[in-house]
Design a protein around this motif. Structure first.
Motif, mmCIF file in Angstrom:
data_model
loop_
_atom_site.group_PDB
_atom_site.id
_atom_site.type_symbol
_atom_site.label_atom_id
_atom_site.label_comp_id
_atom_site.label_asym_id
_atom_site.label_seq_id
_atom_site.Cartn_x
_atom_site.Cartn_y
_atom_site.Cartn_z
ATOM 1 N N GLY A 35 -0.699 -0.472 18.813
ATOM 2 C CA GLY A 35 -1.928 0.129 19.198
ATOM 3 C C GLY A 35 -2.408 1.319 20.402
ATOM 4 O O GLY A 35 -2.871 1.775 20.518
ATOM 5 N N ILE A 36 -0.765 2.040 20.182
ATOM 6 C CA ILE A 36 -0.824 2.415 20.826
ATOM 7 C C ILE A 36 -1.033 4.741 20.196
ATOM 8 O O ILE A 36 0.357 4.391 19.421
ATOM 9 C CB ILE A 36 0.416 2.979 22.268
ATOM 10 N N PRO A 37 -0.958 5.331 20.611
ATOM 11 C CA PRO A 37 -1.303 6.339 19.567
ATOM 12 C C PRO A 37 -0.180 7.651 20.024
ATOM 13 O O PRO A 37 -0.525 8.016 21.750
ATOM 14 C CB PRO A 37 -2.531 7.345 20.033
ATOM 15 N N ASN A 38 1.258 7.719 19.433
ATOM 16 C CA ASN A 38 2.230 8.509 20.400
ATOM 17 C C ASN A 38 2.242 10.254 19.566
ATOM 18 O O ASN A 38 2.663 10.081 18.725
ATOM 19 C CB ASN A 38 3.698 7.748 20.184
ATOM 20 N N PHE A 39 2.024 10.916 20.664
ATOM 21 C CA PHE A 39 2.137 12.540 20.529
ATOM 22 C C PHE A 39 3.358 12.833 20.465
ATOM 23 O O PHE A 39 3.577 14.169 20.210
ATOM 24 C CB PHE A 39 1.096 12.944 20.861
ATOM 25 N N ALA A 40 4.068 12.093 20.736
ATOM 26 C CA ALA A 40 5.917 12.869 21.289
ATOM 27 C C ALA A 40 6.681 12.771 20.274
ATOM 28 O O ALA A 40 7.849 12.646 19.912
ATOM 29 C CB ALA A 40 6.616 12.257 22.739
ATOM 30 N N ILE A 41 5.957 11.822 19.050
ATOM 31 C CA ILE A 41 7.283 11.125 18.054
ATOM 32 C C ILE A 41 7.524 12.846 17.264
ATOM 33 O O ILE A 41 8.788 12.148 17.018
ATOM 34 C CB ILE A 41 6.008 10.272 17.444
ATOM 35 N N GLY A 42 6.941 13.718 16.702
ATOM 36 C CA GLY A 42 7.543 14.717 16.496
ATOM 37 C C GLY A 42 8.656 15.292 17.055
ATOM 38 O O GLY A 42 9.686 15.511 17.034
ATOM 39 N N ASP A 47 -5.912 3.102 28.569
ATOM 40 C CA ASP A 47 -6.900 3.996 27.247
ATOM 41 C C ASP A 47 -6.543 4.731 26.448
ATOM 42 O O ASP A 47 -4.921 5.183 26.593
ATOM 43 C CB ASP A 47 -8.210 4.163 27.133
ATOM 44 N N ALA A 48 -6.737 4.929 25.353
ATOM 45 C CA ALA A 48 -6.049 5.761 23.801
ATOM 46 C C ALA A 48 -6.034 6.424 24.840
ATOM 47 O O ALA A 48 -4.881 7.669 24.573
ATOM 48 C CB ALA A 48 -7.314 5.707 23.283
ATOM 49 N N THR A 49 -7.139 7.502 25.461
ATOM 50 C CA THR A 49 -6.412 9.001 25.902
ATOM 51 C C THR A 49 -5.492 9.650 26.756
ATOM 52 O O THR A 49 -4.837 10.383 26.625
ATOM 53 C CB THR A 49 -8.071 9.402 26.972
ATOM 54 N N LEU A 50 -5.753 7.836 27.844
ATOM 55 C CA LEU A 50 -4.569 7.941 28.535
ATOM 56 C C LEU A 50 -3.012 8.404 27.830
ATOM 57 O O LEU A 50 -1.856 8.805 27.966
ATOM 58 C CB LEU A 50 -4.297 6.629 29.874
ATOM 59 N N PHE A 51 -3.098 7.325 27.500
ATOM 60 C CA PHE A 51 -1.930 7.377 26.111
ATOM 61 C C PHE A 51 -0.970 8.804 25.390
ATOM 62 O O PHE A 51 -0.208 9.190 25.518
ATOM 63 C CB PHE A 51 -1.777 6.290 24.866
ATOM 64 N N PHE A 52 -2.874 9.149 24.660
ATOM 65 C CA PHE A 52 -2.776 11.028 24.675
ATOM 66 C C PHE A 52 -2.022 11.399 25.517
ATOM 67 O O PHE A 52 -0.995 12.312 25.030
ATOM 68 C CB PHE A 52 -4.237 10.917 24.106
ATOM 69 N N ILE A 53 -2.351 11.430 27.002
ATOM 70 C CA ILE A 53 -1.929 12.319 27.984
ATOM 71 C C ILE A 53 -0.394 12.408 28.072
ATOM 72 O O ILE A 53 0.568 13.045 28.160
ATOM 73 C CB ILE A 53 -2.899 12.149 29.481
ATOM 74 N N ILE A 54 -0.348 10.920 28.035
ATOM 75 C CA ILE A 54 1.208 10.617 28.319
ATOM 76 C C ILE A 54 1.851 11.067 27.248
ATOM 77 O O ILE A 54 3.545 11.705 27.827
ATOM 78 C CB ILE A 54 0.952 9.005 29.021
ATOM 79 N N THR A 55 1.336 10.349 26.307
ATOM 80 C CA THR A 55 2.575 11.128 25.337
ATOM 81 C C THR A 55 3.147 12.260 25.375
ATOM 82 O O THR A 55 4.256 12.243 24.531
ATOM 83 C CB THR A 55 2.337 10.115 23.814
ATOM 84 N N ILE A 56 1.944 13.096 25.434
ATOM 85 C CA ILE A 56 2.359 14.339 25.125
ATOM 86 C C ILE A 56 3.575 15.099 26.644
ATOM 87 O O ILE A 56 3.739 16.194 26.163
ATOM 88 C CB ILE A 56 0.685 15.097 25.665
#
Lengths: 309, 274
Positions: free
Chosen positions: B20-27, B77-86
């Motif tokens: 359930g976590i959007p991970n933007f660091a994956i790429g 929340d999703a926004t926090l995960f967005f920021i953290i994974t960036i």
């Protein structure tokens, strides 16, 4: 009363750089740059953190102000000030259209749509490189031609202070209180009979205009803009300003802007490892100080004062 | 193009579907693995790919275990995960810059030529990437149906509290899902680096593309992600052919924004909501 002191001290801190206006040089240049980002940081503080609108297109509204000024002034021969204000007036259109288009969607989807717009916009600038200069960018002398660099520096500082005052004042008015209510509980605000649509639209309009005017001022100050300056990371850095600084206090974005702009400057000697340090510092601040820097700095000062007594 | 895109998309879908976590660091993590593979390529191709993919699995596992799961348990929340994974992406992009001296690499894997079909010729590698993605998807689905591990994934993604109650080690499930997602992104980066080239910043393109294509398909929905990757791949190829490279991504992002506005839950609907 406490709130009042905090507002006055925030404005006082913001005016400090005017003391070394005659010195010029690197410090002055960086300070101007920090302030130009602080304007955008206050926009994010107002729109995202205080009004609860999940918008991530700050680099887009900023870019519309900047590119619009150059196009209207250089290509259409408009006076600089007219070009700046007209492009700034056009900047909110993006936010408003996005808001209207995503009105049915919720939270993170709206954030994503505006974030995608922030990814798209520099690519559009590259695709339209005959007009925009793409990655090679556009040079612009603008106001500097008439008033000189030092006066422009003063204008940047004063305008940032005006922006801060506008937002601080606005959050104390009935409109500001309703926006705070919307950010805390949108449905409840609607349920008590408040037309939230109107207030959200107003928030997007004010934020877009100030961000656009900030962008117009940015291109006058730096004398250059390219698609690299408005990459998606610019929007992230702008969002980081109130997030890192702390959105609960008025002077939070000031600390955030110093952190986001000055940390990279301080890390120049270790440029090769810059992103590692920046990323790690960032993660540590978010995890260990979730409220941001400002509340913790305030606590620290209180403790020092108590110890002295 | 769709074949290569489908791998990071699958990575995003697996991670998001289970954690359930959007991970933007994956790429960025995937491209880091691509560079590791390139470094060992002169020794043995199989070993190099295994090391690259293995490193990404371990990174994905550690990032999830040390950082993302604890934040999730604290109610992020999703926004926090967005920021953290960036920010995690910044760290790994920085590591790429610090460790590897070359900003631009090409992975020299054996070529299998082009395959002609109905008057069109497609690079054989792209077909392999697509078949690999479909194969992975089928394996994931079969595992979910027939193995204990797969059932624990399904239970965790459907009801976390209940999964914990019946004794499933959800923390471990999350970490494995994150590891698999990053390993898939790495395989995508290897295919990408073999057909085009890998730059230090390629990870962001791969990650953002992977994420938006997953969103268009219905984030967390792996079939939707695959279909979306194929459609978006075709859109990119045709727009690049008709209007030129600069307009390729402009058209893609415009379409994605329109899809998000018209159908925020994607074309096949999301199995979780953001």
């Amino acid at each position: 009363m406490k709130d009042h002191y905090e507002k006055i001290s925030t404005v006082g801190i913001l005016l400090l750089p005017l003391l070394f206006v005659l010195r010029g040089g690197y410090l002055q240049e960086v300070t101007g740059y920090v302030y130009l980002f602080l304007i955008q940081g206050y926009v994010a503080w107002f729109l995202f953190f205080k009004s609860g609108q999940p918008f991530f297109g700050y680099s887009v509204t900023m870019a519309i102000g900047a590119y619009g000024t150059i196009v209207l002034n250089v290509m259409f021969g408009w006076p600089v000030l007219g070009a700046m204000f007209i492009s700034a007036a056009f900047a909110p259109v993006v936010g408003v259209i996005l808001y209207l288009a995503t009105i049915r969607a919720k939270g993170f989807y709206v954030s994503m749509t505006s974030f995608l717009l922030a990814i798209l916009f520099p690519r559009l600038i590259n695709a339209l490189q005959d007009i925009t200069g793409g990655r090679s960018g556009l040079y612009f002398s603008g106001i500097t031609e008439f008033v000189g660099y030092k006066t422009l520096y003063i204008i940047v500082i004063v305008w940032t202070v005006v922006v801060a005052i506008i937002f601080l004042w606005l959050m104390g008015t009935k409109t500001g209180k309703i926006l705070t209510l919307i950010s805390e509980n949108d449905r409840l605000t609607q349920a008590v009979g408040i037309n939230t649509f109107r207030y959200k639209l107003l928030a997007y309009t004010i934020a877009g205009f100030i961000s656009g005017l900030g962008g117009a001022l940015y291109v006058n100050y730096t004398g250059f803009i390219s698609s690299i300056d408005i990459e998606v990371f610019t929007t992230l850095y702008i969002f980081f300003i109130p997030l890192i600084g702390g959105s609960s206090l008025f002077f939070g974005p000031i600390l955030g802007a110093l952190f986001v702009i000055l940390i990279p400057e301080l890390l120049v000697p270790v440029e090769r490892y810059f992103r590692i340090f920046f990323g790690l510092i960032f993660i540590l601040v978010i995890v260990l100080l979730p409220e941001g820097l400002a509340p913790n700095v305030q606590k620290l000062f209180r403790r020092i004062r108590k110890n002295k007594e | 193009m769709g074949g290569i895109l489908s791998l990071p998309v699958l990575g995003v879908a697996v991670i998001y579907g289970i954690t359930g976590i959007p991970n933007f660091a994956i790429g960025v993590i995937g491209v880091f693995g691509g560079f590791v593979t390139w470094y060992f390529l002169s020794y043995s191709m199989g070993l190099a790919i295994a090391i690259g993919v293995g490193v990404c699995f371990i990174i994905g596992w550690i990032v999830q275990r040390v950082l993302l799961t604890p934040i999730s348990e604290m109610g992020g929340d999703a926004t926090l995960f967005f920021i953290i994974t960036i920010a995690v992406g910044f760290v790994f992009e920085g590591m790429l810059r610090a460790i590897f001296p070359r900003p631009n690499i090409s992975l020299e894997l054996p070529r299998i030529g082009t395959i002609s079909f109905a008057g069109y010729s497609v690079e054989g590698f792209k077909i392999i990437a697509l078949l690999f993605a479909i194969g992975t998807l089928i394996i994931i689905r079969l595992m979910e149906e027939h193995t204990e591990v797969g059932k624990s994934w399904q239970a965790t993604s459907q009801n976390l509290k209940l999964a914990k109650l019946i004794g499933i080690k959800t923390t471990q499930v999350f970490s494995i899902a994150s590891g698999i997602g990053c390993a898939l992104a790495c395989i995508g980066a290897i295919f990408w680096g073999s057909l085009y080239n890998l730059q230090l910043s390629s990870g962001w393109d791969l990650g953002f593309l992977g994420f938006i294509v997953a969103v268009v398909g219905g984030i967390g929905n792996i079939w939707g992600g695959l279909i979306s990757a194929l459609i978006m791949g075709m859109v990119m190829s045709f727009s690049g052919y008709l209007l030129g490279g600069e307009w390729q991504s402009v058209i893609l992002y415009c379409i994605v924004i329109l899809v998000l506005i018209i159908a925020p839950k994607g074309i096949l609907g999301s199995e979780r909501s953001l």
